[in-house]
Design a protein around this motif. Structure first.
Motif, mmCIF file in Angstrom:
data_model
loop_
_atom_site.group_PDB
_atom_site.id
_atom_site.type_symbol
_atom_site.label_atom_id
_atom_site.label_comp_id
_atom_site.label_asym_id
_atom_site.label_seq_id
_atom_site.Cartn_x
_atom_site.Cartn_y
_atom_site.Cartn_z
ATOM 1 N N LEU A 21 0.968 -1.091 0.022
ATOM 2 C CA LEU A 21 0.026 0.001 0.046
ATOM 3 C C LEU A 21 1.064 1.437 -0.137
ATOM 4 C CD1 LEU A 21 -2.777 1.451 0.259
ATOM 5 C CD2 LEU A 21 -2.642 1.307 2.600
ATOM 6 N N THR A 22 1.856 1.331 0.799
ATOM 7 C CA THR A 22 2.784 2.626 0.913
ATOM 8 C C THR A 22 3.418 2.635 -0.502
ATOM 9 O OG1 THR A 22 4.349 1.187 1.998
ATOM 10 C CG2 THR A 22 3.017 2.373 3.471
ATOM 11 N N ALA A 23 3.755 1.715 -1.165
ATOM 12 C CA ALA A 23 4.498 1.638 -2.259
ATOM 13 C C ALA A 23 3.703 2.330 -3.336
ATOM 14 C CB ALA A 23 5.040 0.363 -2.894
ATOM 15 N N LYS A 24 2.272 1.743 -3.586
ATOM 16 C CA LYS A 24 1.277 2.404 -4.325
ATOM 17 C C LYS A 24 1.051 3.757 -4.201
ATOM 18 C CE LYS A 24 -1.569 1.375 -7.728
ATOM 19 N NZ LYS A 24 -0.834 1.050 -9.134
ATOM 20 N N LEU A 25 0.838 4.092 -2.741
ATOM 21 C CA LEU A 25 0.783 5.493 -2.549
ATOM 22 C C LEU A 25 1.709 6.500 -3.029
ATOM 23 C CD1 LEU A 25 -0.919 5.098 1.261
ATOM 24 C CD2 LEU A 25 -2.083 5.911 -0.739
ATOM 25 N N GLU A 26 2.946 6.033 -2.737
ATOM 26 C CA GLU A 26 3.817 6.854 -3.360
ATOM 27 C C GLU A 26 3.929 6.987 -4.735
ATOM 28 O OE1 GLU A 26 7.027 9.484 -3.167
ATOM 29 O OE2 GLU A 26 5.975 8.733 -1.397
ATOM 30 N N GLU A 27 3.702 6.130 -5.246
ATOM 31 C CA GLU A 27 3.612 5.866 -6.901
ATOM 32 C C GLU A 27 2.403 6.788 -7.323
ATOM 33 O OE1 GLU A 27 1.788 2.638 -10.065
ATOM 34 O OE2 GLU A 27 3.100 1.975 -8.417
ATOM 35 N N THR A 28 1.494 6.888 -6.610
ATOM 36 C CA THR A 28 0.202 7.584 -7.120
ATOM 37 C C THR A 28 0.067 9.053 -6.361
ATOM 38 O OG1 THR A 28 -1.139 6.861 -5.370
ATOM 39 C CG2 THR A 28 -1.241 5.782 -7.637
ATOM 40 N N LYS A 29 1.112 9.441 -5.604
ATOM 41 C CA LYS A 29 1.061 10.533 -5.008
ATOM 42 C C LYS A 29 0.793 11.948 -5.759
ATOM 43 C CE LYS A 29 3.928 13.399 -1.621
ATOM 44 N NZ LYS A 29 5.327 13.461 -0.934
ATOM 45 N N ALA A 30 1.415 12.114 -6.866
ATOM 46 C CA ALA A 30 1.291 13.215 -7.745
ATOM 47 C C ALA A 30 -0.015 13.355 -8.216
ATOM 48 C CB ALA A 30 2.400 13.245 -8.724
ATOM 49 N N ASP A 31 -0.515 12.134 -8.560
ATOM 50 C CA ASP A 31 -1.974 12.255 -9.279
ATOM 51 C C ASP A 31 -2.975 12.559 -8.064
ATOM 52 O OD1 ASP A 31 -0.809 11.488 -11.639
ATOM 53 O OD2 ASP A 31 -1.787 9.390 -11.500
ATOM 54 N N ARG A 32 -2.734 12.095 -6.787
ATOM 55 C CA ARG A 32 -3.620 12.316 -5.882
ATOM 56 C C ARG A 32 -3.510 13.802 -5.560
ATOM 57 N NH1 ARG A 32 -2.311 10.048 -1.346
ATOM 58 N NH2 ARG A 32 -0.473 9.196 -2.044
ATOM 59 N N GLU A 33 -2.271 14.297 -5.612
ATOM 60 C CA GLU A 33 -2.308 15.663 -4.728
ATOM 61 C C GLU A 33 -2.938 16.620 -6.141
ATOM 62 O OE1 GLU A 33 1.949 15.819 -2.815
ATOM 63 O OE2 GLU A 33 1.941 16.072 -4.973
ATOM 64 N N LEU A 34 -2.879 16.253 -7.378
ATOM 65 C CA LEU A 34 -3.389 17.213 -8.436
ATOM 66 C C LEU A 34 -5.044 17.040 -8.323
ATOM 67 C CD1 LEU A 34 -1.135 16.442 -11.525
ATOM 68 C CD2 LEU A 34 -1.565 18.587 -10.491
ATOM 69 N N ILE A 35 -5.493 15.730 -8.149
ATOM 70 C CA ILE A 35 -6.778 15.417 -8.002
ATOM 71 C C ILE A 35 -7.543 16.253 -7.074
ATOM 72 C CG2 ILE A 35 -8.584 13.794 -7.436
ATOM 73 C CD1 ILE A 35 -6.860 11.821 -8.955
ATOM 74 N N HIS A 36 -6.860 16.331 -5.798
ATOM 75 C CA HIS A 36 -7.382 17.224 -4.583
ATOM 76 C C HIS A 36 -7.308 18.695 -4.956
ATOM 77 C CE1 HIS A 36 -7.685 18.275 -0.354
ATOM 78 N NE2 HIS A 36 -6.918 18.912 -0.499
ATOM 79 N N LEU A 37 -6.412 19.110 -5.408
ATOM 80 C CA LEU A 37 -6.210 20.596 -5.855
ATOM 81 C C LEU A 37 -7.122 20.913 -6.785
ATOM 82 C CD1 LEU A 37 -4.405 23.122 -5.740
ATOM 83 C CD2 LEU A 37 -3.034 22.224 -7.804
ATOM 84 N N PHE A 38 -7.443 20.247 -7.935
ATOM 85 C CA PHE A 38 -8.525 20.373 -8.786
ATOM 86 C C PHE A 38 -10.079 20.282 -8.535
ATOM 87 C CE2 PHE A 38 -4.778 21.057 -11.441
ATOM 88 C CZ PHE A 38 -5.370 21.986 -12.208
ATOM 89 N N ALA A 39 -10.172 19.605 -7.211
ATOM 90 C CA ALA A 39 -11.491 19.352 -6.563
ATOM 91 C C ALA A 39 -12.503 20.673 -7.020
ATOM 92 C CB ALA A 39 -11.464 18.859 -5.424
ATOM 93 N N GLY A 40 -13.585 20.781 -7.261
ATOM 94 C CA GLY A 40 -14.366 21.948 -7.533
ATOM 95 C C GLY A 40 -14.090 22.735 -8.849
ATOM 96 N N VAL A 41 -12.931 22.392 -9.309
ATOM 97 C CA VAL A 41 -12.154 23.320 -10.593
ATOM 98 C C VAL A 41 -12.663 22.623 -11.972
ATOM 99 C CG1 VAL A 41 -10.424 24.402 -11.521
ATOM 100 C CG2 VAL A 41 -10.572 24.401 -9.234
ATOM 101 N N CYS A 42 -12.116 21.332 -12.115
ATOM 102 C CA CYS A 42 -12.506 20.622 -13.352
ATOM 103 C C CYS A 42 -12.267 19.161 -13.020
ATOM 104 C CB CYS A 42 -11.731 20.955 -14.650
ATOM 105 S SG CYS A 42 -10.061 20.911 -14.309
ATOM 106 N N THR A 43 -12.738 18.496 -13.823
ATOM 107 C CA THR A 43 -12.709 16.726 -13.620
ATOM 108 C C THR A 43 -11.278 16.301 -14.159
ATOM 109 O OG1 THR A 43 -14.917 16.389 -13.983
ATOM 110 C CG2 THR A 43 -13.552 14.402 -14.193
ATOM 111 N N MET A 44 -10.511 15.945 -13.332
ATOM 112 C CA MET A 44 -9.275 15.431 -13.790
ATOM 113 C C MET A 44 -9.401 13.771 -14.509
ATOM 114 S SD MET A 44 -6.237 17.108 -13.310
ATOM 115 C CE MET A 44 -7.345 18.346 -14.069
ATOM 116 N N THR A 45 -8.929 13.913 -15.742
ATOM 117 C CA THR A 45 -8.932 12.464 -16.253
ATOM 118 C C THR A 45 -7.544 12.052 -16.229
ATOM 119 O OG1 THR A 45 -8.509 13.472 -18.546
ATOM 120 C CG2 THR A 45 -10.903 13.326 -18.129
#
Length: 223
Positions: free
Chosen positions: A44-68
């Protein structure tokens, strides 16, 4: 990684809203939950590190636009792995990413508390106005018309303060060679260089005095 719906529910029941703090700071605590093993935590921790950049962007754009997936890939490709941090410091850097316009960046900028008078905002809007003009077939825009278009898009009003701020921004863009001026027209640097290249190519062909092409109509018809 070995955590299905039931285990996820038990994790949430144990840690509640603090679950992300646990995941980020002390993931071994997850082993307190029935069915979660050290092996699962490691995956899980390995996967979280792998997807960290994506999760940060999804969180940042919440309410702005849908992140595909395509959007996420484009942002990271242009702005790097620290894209979310870069955009928090300057949301108008989003205009550099293919598929995103000034208007989307502006929504993000307002959400992050950027002033409508921010230098980054006005500079980004200059590029947007050129793109809007280009979409209507124009490679350049008369100075006064460009200034009016910029003021309307920025929504700064028509007062002297707004007028001066826009003038200063355009002058700075010219000094930085991001904008070119010719015959009282404003060009983006890209389209100015393209237009000059076309002129040079035509002039070069005219100077060569090439022989007329024979049978051109038949060639076109055959093609």
């Amino acid at each position: 990684v070995g955590i299905g719906q039931n285990k996820a529910k038990r994790v949430y029941e144990r840690f509640g809203e603090s679950v992300w703090d646990v995941l980020n700071d002390n993931p071994d605590q997850l082993c307190e939950v029935s069915g979660i093993t050290p092996k699962i935590v490691k995956r899980l921790t390995a996967k979280l590190e792998e997807t960290k950049a994506d999760r940060e962007l999804i969180h940042l754009f919440a309410g702005v636009c849908t992140m595909t997936a395509t959007n996420l890939s484009s942002i990271k490709k242009t702005l790097g792995k620290e894209a979310a941090k870069t955009l928090q410091q300057n949301p108008y850097a989003l205009c550099l990413v293919h598929g995103f316009s000034f208007r989307t960046a502006d929504v993000l900028g307002k959400r992050l508390g950027f002033s409508e008078w921010a230098e980054e905002r006005i500079s980004a809007c200059i590029g947007f106005v050129f793109d809007e003009a280009a979409s209507r077939g124009h490679t350049c825009v008369p100075k006064d018309e460009f200034k009016g278009m910029l003021l309307r898009e920025l929504g700064l009003g028509s007062g002297s303060a707004a007028d001066q701020r826009v003038r200063d921004a355009i002058n700075n863009a010219v000094k930085d060679k991001e904008v070119a001026v010719a015959a009282d027209m404003l060009y983006s640097r890209l389209r100015y260089d393209q237009e000059v290249a076309v002129c040079n190519n035509i002039a070069e062909m005219l100077c060569q005095g090439a022989d007329p092409i024979e049978g051109i109509d038949a060639s076109i018809s055959t093609f």
